[in-house]
Design an enzyme around this catalytic site. Structure first.
Site, PDB file in Angstrom:
ATOM      1  N   CYS A 130       0.486  -1.259  -0.328  1.00 44.97           N
ATOM      2  CA  CYS A 130       0.067   0.125   0.175  1.00 44.97           C
ATOM      3  C   CYS A 130       1.189   1.196   0.013  1.00 44.97           C
ATOM      4  CB  CYS A 130      -0.778   0.250   1.233  1.00 44.97           C
ATOM      5  SG  CYS A 130      -2.151  -1.646   1.326  1.00 44.97           S
ATOM      6  N   HIS A 157      -4.109   7.011   3.624  1.00 46.69           N
ATOM      7  CA  HIS A 157      -4.584   5.373   3.140  1.00 46.69           C
ATOM      8  C   HIS A 157      -5.563   5.113   3.773  1.00 46.69           C
ATOM      9  CE1 HIS A 157      -4.096   1.702   1.122  1.00 46.69           C
ATOM     10  NE2 HIS A 157      -3.788   0.929   2.865  1.00 46.69           N
ATOM     11  N   ASN A 160     -10.652  -1.380   0.394  1.00 45.45           N
ATOM     12  CA  ASN A 160      -8.713  -0.480   0.031  1.00 45.45           C
ATOM     13  C   ASN A 160      -8.419  -1.049  -0.963  1.00 45.45           C
ATOM     14  OD1 ASN A 160      -5.971  -0.925   0.685  1.00 45.45           O
ATOM     15  ND2 ASN A 160      -6.142  -1.977   2.255  1.00 45.45           N
TER      16      ASN A 160
HETATM   17  N1  ACO Z   1     -18.540 -10.063   8.383  1.00 44.92           N
HETATM   18  C1  ACO Z   1     -18.557 -11.297   9.394  1.00 44.92           C
HETATM   19  N2  ACO Z   1     -18.118 -11.444  10.250  1.00 44.92           N
HETATM   20  C2  ACO Z   1     -16.726 -11.506   9.779  1.00 44.92           C
HETATM   21  C3  ACO Z   1     -16.803 -10.489   9.460  1.00 44.92           C
HETATM   22  C4  ACO Z   1     -17.095 -10.647   7.824  1.00 44.92           C
HETATM   23  N3  ACO Z   1     -16.492 -10.329   7.074  1.00 44.92           N
HETATM   24  N4  ACO Z   1     -14.669 -11.130   9.405  1.00 44.92           N
HETATM   25  C5  ACO Z   1     -14.608 -11.576  10.644  1.00 44.92           C
HETATM   26  N5  ACO Z   1     -16.320 -11.456  10.772  1.00 44.92           N
HETATM   27  C6  ACO Z   1     -16.175 -12.628  12.765  1.00 44.92           C
HETATM   28  C7  ACO Z   1     -14.967 -13.018  13.249  1.00 44.92           C
HETATM   29  O1  ACO Z   1     -15.442 -14.691  12.914  1.00 44.92           O
HETATM   30  C8  ACO Z   1     -14.985 -12.934  14.672  1.00 44.92           C
HETATM   31  O2  ACO Z   1     -16.125 -13.440  15.258  1.00 44.92           O
HETATM   32  P1  ACO Z   1     -15.680 -14.121  16.733  1.00 44.92           P
HETATM   33  O3  ACO Z   1     -15.677 -13.554  17.117  1.00 44.92           O
HETATM   34  O4  ACO Z   1     -17.354 -14.973  16.257  1.00 44.92           O
HETATM   35  O5  ACO Z   1     -14.535 -15.162  16.345  1.00 44.92           O
HETATM   36  C9  ACO Z   1     -15.584 -11.664  15.005  1.00 44.92           C
HETATM   37  O6  ACO Z   1     -16.081 -11.107  13.336  1.00 44.92           O
HETATM   38  C10 ACO Z   1     -14.040  -9.821  14.649  1.00 44.92           C
HETATM   39  O7  ACO Z   1     -13.535 -10.224  14.386  1.00 44.92           O
HETATM   40  P2  ACO Z   1     -11.810  -9.614  13.855  1.00 44.92           P
HETATM   41  O8  ACO Z   1     -11.230  -9.795  13.226  1.00 44.92           O
HETATM   42  O9  ACO Z   1     -12.035  -9.589  15.452  1.00 44.92           O
HETATM   43  O10 ACO Z   1     -12.802  -7.721  13.906  1.00 44.92           O
HETATM   44  P3  ACO Z   1     -11.869  -6.678  13.895  1.00 44.92           P
HETATM   45  O11 ACO Z   1     -12.853  -6.060  14.990  1.00 44.92           O
HETATM   46  O12 ACO Z   1     -10.637  -6.570  14.411  1.00 44.92           O
HETATM   47  O13 ACO Z   1     -12.057  -6.078  12.235  1.00 44.92           O
HETATM   48  C11 ACO Z   1     -10.510  -6.266  10.370  1.00 44.92           C
HETATM   49  C12 ACO Z   1     -11.452  -7.165  11.049  1.00 44.92           C
HETATM   50  C13 ACO Z   1     -12.210  -5.123   9.428  1.00 44.92           C
HETATM   51  C14 ACO Z   1     -10.205  -6.850   9.134  1.00 44.92           C
HETATM   52  C15 ACO Z   1     -10.024  -5.154  11.670  1.00 44.92           C
HETATM   53  O14 ACO Z   1      -9.391  -6.211  11.651  1.00 44.92           O
HETATM   54  C16 ACO Z   1      -8.498  -4.435  10.189  1.00 44.92           C
HETATM   55  O15 ACO Z   1      -9.701  -3.951   9.463  1.00 44.92           O
HETATM   56  N6  ACO Z   1      -7.923  -4.549   9.836  1.00 44.92           N
HETATM   57  C17 ACO Z   1      -7.138  -4.136   9.596  1.00 44.92           C
HETATM   58  C18 ACO Z   1      -6.827  -4.142   8.091  1.00 44.92           C
HETATM   59  C19 ACO Z   1      -5.998  -3.660   7.626  1.00 44.92           C
HETATM   60  O16 ACO Z   1      -6.423  -2.917   6.874  1.00 44.92           O
HETATM   61  N7  ACO Z   1      -5.262  -3.697   6.783  1.00 44.92           N
HETATM   62  C20 ACO Z   1      -4.796  -2.976   5.370  1.00 44.92           C
HETATM   63  C21 ACO Z   1      -3.864  -2.311   5.885  1.00 44.92           C
HETATM   64  S1  ACO Z   1      -2.490  -2.993   5.192  1.00 44.92           S
HETATM   65  C22 ACO Z   1      -3.145  -2.625   3.271  1.00 44.92           C
HETATM   66  O17 ACO Z   1      -4.490  -1.973   3.000  1.00 44.92           O
HETATM   67  C23 ACO Z   1      -2.209  -3.687   2.005  1.00 44.92           C
END
Ligand code: ACO
Length: 328
Positions: free
Chosen positions: A114, A255, A285
């Site tokens: 990114c 970003h 993204n």
């Molecule tokens: N739909 C429904 N439920 C989901 C989904 C989905 N798409 N994805 C995960 N869940 C569930 C999980 O299974 C989990 O369930 P559980 O509690 O029963 O185990 C629950 O939701 C929480 O999951 P987390 O992964 O802990 O959710 P979080 O609040 O952390 O959000 C996310 C996930 C959106 C991926 C977040 O962590 C995030 O945005 N991280 C940064 C990612 C990012 O931006 N990366 C890019 C930067 S680098 C680049 O750009 C390449």
């Protein structure tokens, strides 16, 4: 010091728009979950047969038109992408050069996930300091939906395709803006938290099924924390070394990975909401393309006016991160 001019910039968004509701037919998720956890409502997807280099070429054409210069004047083509048309060669930069009829001095890809666009700005600065007569085409283009495992709900809901481009030159040329400063960083200690694979780490025989690491794999929660910390720190660093305060920034274009990351960084910097540009809701993204896509959109919406200072910042796989300051 050589003044670095931004002569023009452009972007390209694929026509096909995929809403969250459409995604719920592919994977166990919901519009409510995706919007509340990421702020994303839709993403755009390349058409079948449309390549990453095609998207980059369209963005580049708009940037050339904006700069009012011909492809023949371009000496260097730098393409930031983590989803190149070909893994090893030819570079996507060479394909874009061929599409545009550019026969310059250098064409190469930047692999910094990114952060590729801001790495590209920093590299362009270096090239122009050494060769002030150069005209640089910097393209950031991504075909991330080609590396998505649609069944992986932890990643498939987050990414989209798109492209952005910028023309940079030095010397006395007048531009749309000046690149005042750029600063890049990298730390590979946690490189396995975010991978887009399919490289030489596996020996493939003809007919072998792809390994899971062909697709985007991410430990989202961990990446989230590092992203917020790193983005905040690099913004503070570039402001401080230019003796600027947050209040001096007219528009902040971070970003576009996740609205919660953007809001967390904005709040740590005490950046007013109305000075933060957001379009992650419409694009998801788009990795390296995210910032030039947002920059062009902000400009088209009239959010960027002459005299404004614009702060860009990014964070991506590797990990890599960076920031840049533009004076319009
Ligand atoms: N739909 C429904 N439920 C989901 C989904 C989905 N798409 N994805 C995960 N869940 C569930 C999980 O299974 C989990 O369930 P559980 O509690 O029963 O185990 C629950 O939701 C929480 O999951 P987390 O992964 O802990 O959710 P979080 O609040 O952390 O959000 C996310 C996930 C959106 C991926 C977040 O962590 C995030 O945005 N991280 C940064 C990612 C990012 O931006 N990366 C890019 C930067 S680098 C680049 O750009 C390449």
């Amino acid at each position: 010091m050589t003044a670095i001019h931004i002569l023009g910039f452009g972007a390209y968004t694929p026509e096909r728009r995929m809403s969250n509701d459409e995604l719920t037919r592919l994977v166990d998720t919901s519009d409510e979950w995706i919007v509340s956890r990421s702020g994303i409502r839709a993403r755009h997807v390349l058409a079948d047969g449309e390549q990453n280099s095609d998207a980059g070429t369209k963005a580049a054409l708009q940037a050339l038109e904006h700069a009012n210069i011909s492809p023949e004047s371009i000496t260097h083509v730098l393409t930031a992408t983590c989803t190149p048309d070909y893994l090893c060669c030819p570079s996507t930069a060479c394909i874009i050069s061929s599409n545009l009829g550019i026969h310059g001095e250098m064409a190469f890809d930047i692999s910094a996930a990114c952060s590729g666009f801001i790495y590209g700005l920093d590299l362009a600065k270096g090239i122009l300091s050494h060769s002030p007569d150069a005209n640089i085409l910097l393209v950031a283009t991504e075909a991330l939906t080609r590396r998505i495992n649609w069944q992986d709900r932890g990643t498939s809901v987050l990414f989209g395709d798109g492209a952005g481009a910028m023309i940079l030159g030095a010397g006395s040329s007048t531009g749309k803006a000046q690149l005042i400063d750029s600063k890049c960083r990298a730390d590979g200690a946690q490189h396995l938290l975010l991978t887009v694979g399919g490289g030489s780490n596996h020996r493939y025989e003809p007919g072998d099924a792809v390994q899971p690491d062909f697709y985007i794999q991410m430990q989202g929660r961990e990446v989230f924390k590092v992203a917020v910390r790193s983005l905040t720190a690099i913004c503070r660093e570039i402001l401080s070394r230019n003796e600027l305060e947050v209040g001096d920034i007219d528009l902040f274009i971070p970003h576009q990975a996740n609205l919660r990351i953007i809001e967390a960084v904005g709040s740590r910097l005490a950046m007013p909401h109305d000075r933060i540009f957001v379009n992650v809701d419409e694009h998801g993204n788009t990795s390296a393309a995210s910032i030039p896509l947002a920059l062009r959109e902000a400009w088209e919406l009239g959010r960027i006016q002459p005299g404004m200072k614009v702060l860009l910042s990014t964070f991506g796989g590797g990990f890599t991160w960076g920031a840049a300051l533009l004076q319009f």
